[in-house]
Design a protein around this motif. Structure first.
Motif, PDB file in Angstrom:
ATOM      1  N   LEU A   1       7.675  57.661  -2.076  1.00  0.00           N
ATOM      2  CA  LEU A   1       7.248  58.613  -3.098  1.00  0.00           C
ATOM      3  C   LEU A   1       6.759  57.885  -4.346  1.00  0.00           C
TER       4      LEU A   1
ATOM      5  N   ARG B   1       6.332  59.525 -12.732  1.00  0.00           N
ATOM      6  CA  ARG B   1       6.946  59.857 -11.441  1.00  0.00           C
ATOM      7  C   ARG B   1       7.163  58.589 -10.614  1.00  0.00           C
TER       8      ARG B   1
ATOM      9  N   TRP C   1      10.907  57.463  -9.183  1.00  0.00           N
ATOM     10  CA  TRP C   1      11.280  57.231  -7.790  1.00  0.00           C
ATOM     11  C   TRP C   1      11.610  55.764  -7.527  1.00  0.00           C
TER      12      TRP C   1
ATOM     13  N   GLU D   1       8.165  65.627  -2.989  1.00  0.00           N
ATOM     14  CA  GLU D   1       9.163  65.306  -4.010  1.00  0.00           C
ATOM     15  C   GLU D   1      10.410  66.175  -3.851  1.00  0.00           C
TER      16      GLU D   1
END
Length: 599
Positions: free
Chosen positions: A422, A434, A438, A381
């Motif tokens: 990701l 997350r 992304w 990340e």
């Protein structure tokens, strides 16, 4: 007489510690020790203005040789060369670097093994062994024992252990070969056991290793021989000690005659390594990826979230200063001979996407002994954050232009790929927030690419934002999944690139002049990208024709360099080029008929 002009009809042997290039006359003309990027022990290939000489070479010379034959043992990295004289006396030279499992670990010593045996008649041979140091400047001192020679320089000592007559080797005397002899060249260590018995044992175990390795490959139905040879070659480009993968084994083989496009490729480019890992993964050979990820984790960790170089030394060296070895004449007289690569100082923004892409499978593949962890995802990340922050900033691009910076479409594309992969990794960990984060960033970059790289004038995606010049690297848009290949804009781009960059089956990288003018030769990997694109847009028969044409220009042993001259069909550029060997695997996998169509 056999012509002596240097060429790239070379075979490669190796064991993931060292490698050597051997020509059709059984001459070792290139070998670096103790690493791929070390000072060459044999450098004759790069001092060949007047043909291959004896300095910096290891030759088995058959008196009166008039023809040769050369081939690999099937499914191995063991090379056999047969030499015939005008009376049909003949010898066979078997070359390999030992590699197999021993004591539950990989055994791959810094050692070359040459076995020479009479095939027919009473052949007379001469053994020429002239290792050199400091890029040919230094001739080692020699000492002899009862069955060995030592070659001593300030940096290293090599030992040749042999059952051939030591005096004949020292004096380079021609003698009748009445029975087999073996020559083992490597570290200055005593050999336990008889020479011939040891050489035979090493050959048997090495052959078994490679045959077991290829046996586990998930091959396409068609073009299996070409794929196996490409896979073995790529495996030999892994420096197993650290996990680095070199782009090629050589330096300074020019991209075109007289072009001065002579570069040192004996380092690990994150871009090239990703393509190697991806190709071998497609054959279910994930061991190379596991080794490479060891190296990659350390390369990323040392940056602390900052700038990541496009390439490093195989021991993670950051500084690779470029210099010229002025006293060497170059390959076929084409100077300069360069050591080191200034591209290590470049900003090439596609590197961040190549890192994430290279590591992505480790988070999804349940076969791996060591799968990607949450901590490693957090590290990636940080790489993704860097990719997003610089995604629309100028860089040198994947072609490493030294005097021109632009916002290259291929670089932004890989920044998109970093964010996209990701998001998918986050989904495997059920990290909903997350993943959404992304995905949003990937969508933003994708929208920019589709808008700002499209050239209405050229009816194609251009090589840079707001540009108009064409570049083969935009074909990667479909390969990495950023665009539907049937999108009319991508189809038009394929048509435009074919019209401007292609010469029959060959394809140049770009149309604009670079630091050295207009490119003269085609870049082999671009032709393979074209094949992939054609297959994706439904032109599979055309893709198959091009693939077969490219296979036809491989050297007699099935290897490719970086470039092909579209008129002469000659191979140019560093050798063997991992990019090109990757292309063989990718094209065969994409185009092959399925197994269930035959069985």
């Amino acid at each position: 007489m056999i012509p002596n002009e240097a060429n790239l009809n070379l075979g490669m042997i190796g064991n993931c510690t060292i490698s050597a290039l051997i020509d059709a006359q059984a001459r070792i003309v290139w070998c670096c020790m103790p690493r791929f990027d070390s000072d060459p022990v044999f450098h004759a290939l790069l001092d060949s203005a007047d043909g291959i000489g004896e300095e910096g070479s290891f030759q088995i010379v058959l008196d009166g040789c008039v023809r040769t034959e050369q081939a690999y043992d099937e499914n191995t990295a063991i090379l056999r060369t047969r030499l015939f004289d005008h009376r049909d006396n003949a010898v066979e030279v078997t070359d390999f670097a030992p590699r197999f499992m021993r004591h539950e670990r990989s055994f791959h010593p810094m050692q070359l093994v040459r076995r020479v045996r009479p095939l027919q008649g009473s052949p007379r041979i001469r053994i020429v062994l002239r290792p050199r140091a400091d890029w040919g400047r230094t001739t080692p001192s020699r000492t002899r024992g009862s069955n060995h020679l030592r070659f001593v320089t300030p940096e290293r000592t090599l030992r040749l252990t042999t059952d051939a007559p030591i005096t004949y080797i020292l004096d380079e005397t021609t003698f009748t070969l009445n029975g087999p002899v073996s020559l083992l060249l490597g570290t200055d260590e005593s050999l336990d056991g008889a020479v011939e018995e040891t050489a035979r044992w090493l050959e048997e175990h090495t052959a078994n290793y490679w045959r077991q390795w290829t046996r586990r490959l998930a091959l396409p139905l068609e073009w299996q021989t070409a794929v196996i040879r490409a896979a073995i070659t790529l495996k030999m480009c892994l420096f197993e000690e650290t996990g680095a993968i070199v782009a090629a084994m050589t330096t300074s083989l020019p991209e075109a005659p007289g072009s001065e496009r002579n570069w040192d490729y004996r380092f690990c480019w994150l871009r090239d390594a990703f393509f190697v890992v991806r190709a071998l993964n497609s054959l279910s050979e994930v061991g190379t990826m596991e080794d490479y990820l060891r190296w990659l984790r350390d390369a990323v960790a040392r940056t602390g979230g900052g700038h990541i170089q496009p390439l490093y030394g195989i021991g993670l060296e950051q500084e690779l200063p470029e210099s010229i070895v002025a006293h060497l004449g170059g390959y076929r007289g084409h100077r300069p001979v360069r050591v080191g690569n200034q591209a290590a100082e470049h900003f090439q923004h596609d590197v961040y996407g190549n890192i994430v892409l290279g590591a992505a499978q480790a988070f999804h593949d349940h076969r791996l002994l060591r799968r990607g962890t949450r901590e490693e995802f957090a590290m990636l990340e940080i790489v993704g954050e860097r990719a997003f922050q610089i995604h629309d900033q100028p860089d040198a691009g994947m072609w490493e232009l030294r005097t021109r910076a632009r916002v290259h479409t291929s670089s932004v594309l890989m920044n998109w790929a970093a964010c996209d992969r990701l998001a998918k990794i986050a989904e495997t960990f059920d990290l909903t927030d997350r993943a959404a984060f992304w995905h949003e960033r990937a969508a933003l970059i994708r929208a920019k690419i589709l808008e700002r790289s499209w050239s209405e004038e050229r009816q194609a995606f251009a090589e840079s934002f707001g540009g108009r010049e064409l570049d083969a690297s935009v074909l990667l848009m479909a390969e990495v999944g950023m665009i539907d290949p049937m999108d009319p804009r991508f189809v038009k781009t394929v048509d435009a690139l074919e019209a401007v960059l292609c010469d029959g089956p060959y394809m140049r990288r770009y149309e604009a002049p670079d630091d050295f003018g207009l490119p003269e030769t085609s870049f082999n990997i671009c032709a393979f990208w074209r094949i992939d694109a054609l297959a994706r847009i439904g032109r599979k028969e055309q893709a198959r024709e091009i693939f077969n044409a490219l296979l036809a220009v491989r050297n007699p042993l099935g290897l490719l360099s970086e470039d092909t001259h579209p008129v002469t069909g000659q191979l140019w550029g560093n050798f063997p080029q991992t990019y090109s060997m990757v292309g063989i695997i990718n094209a065969a996998t994409r185009l092959s008929a399925p197994w269930d169509s035959r069985i």
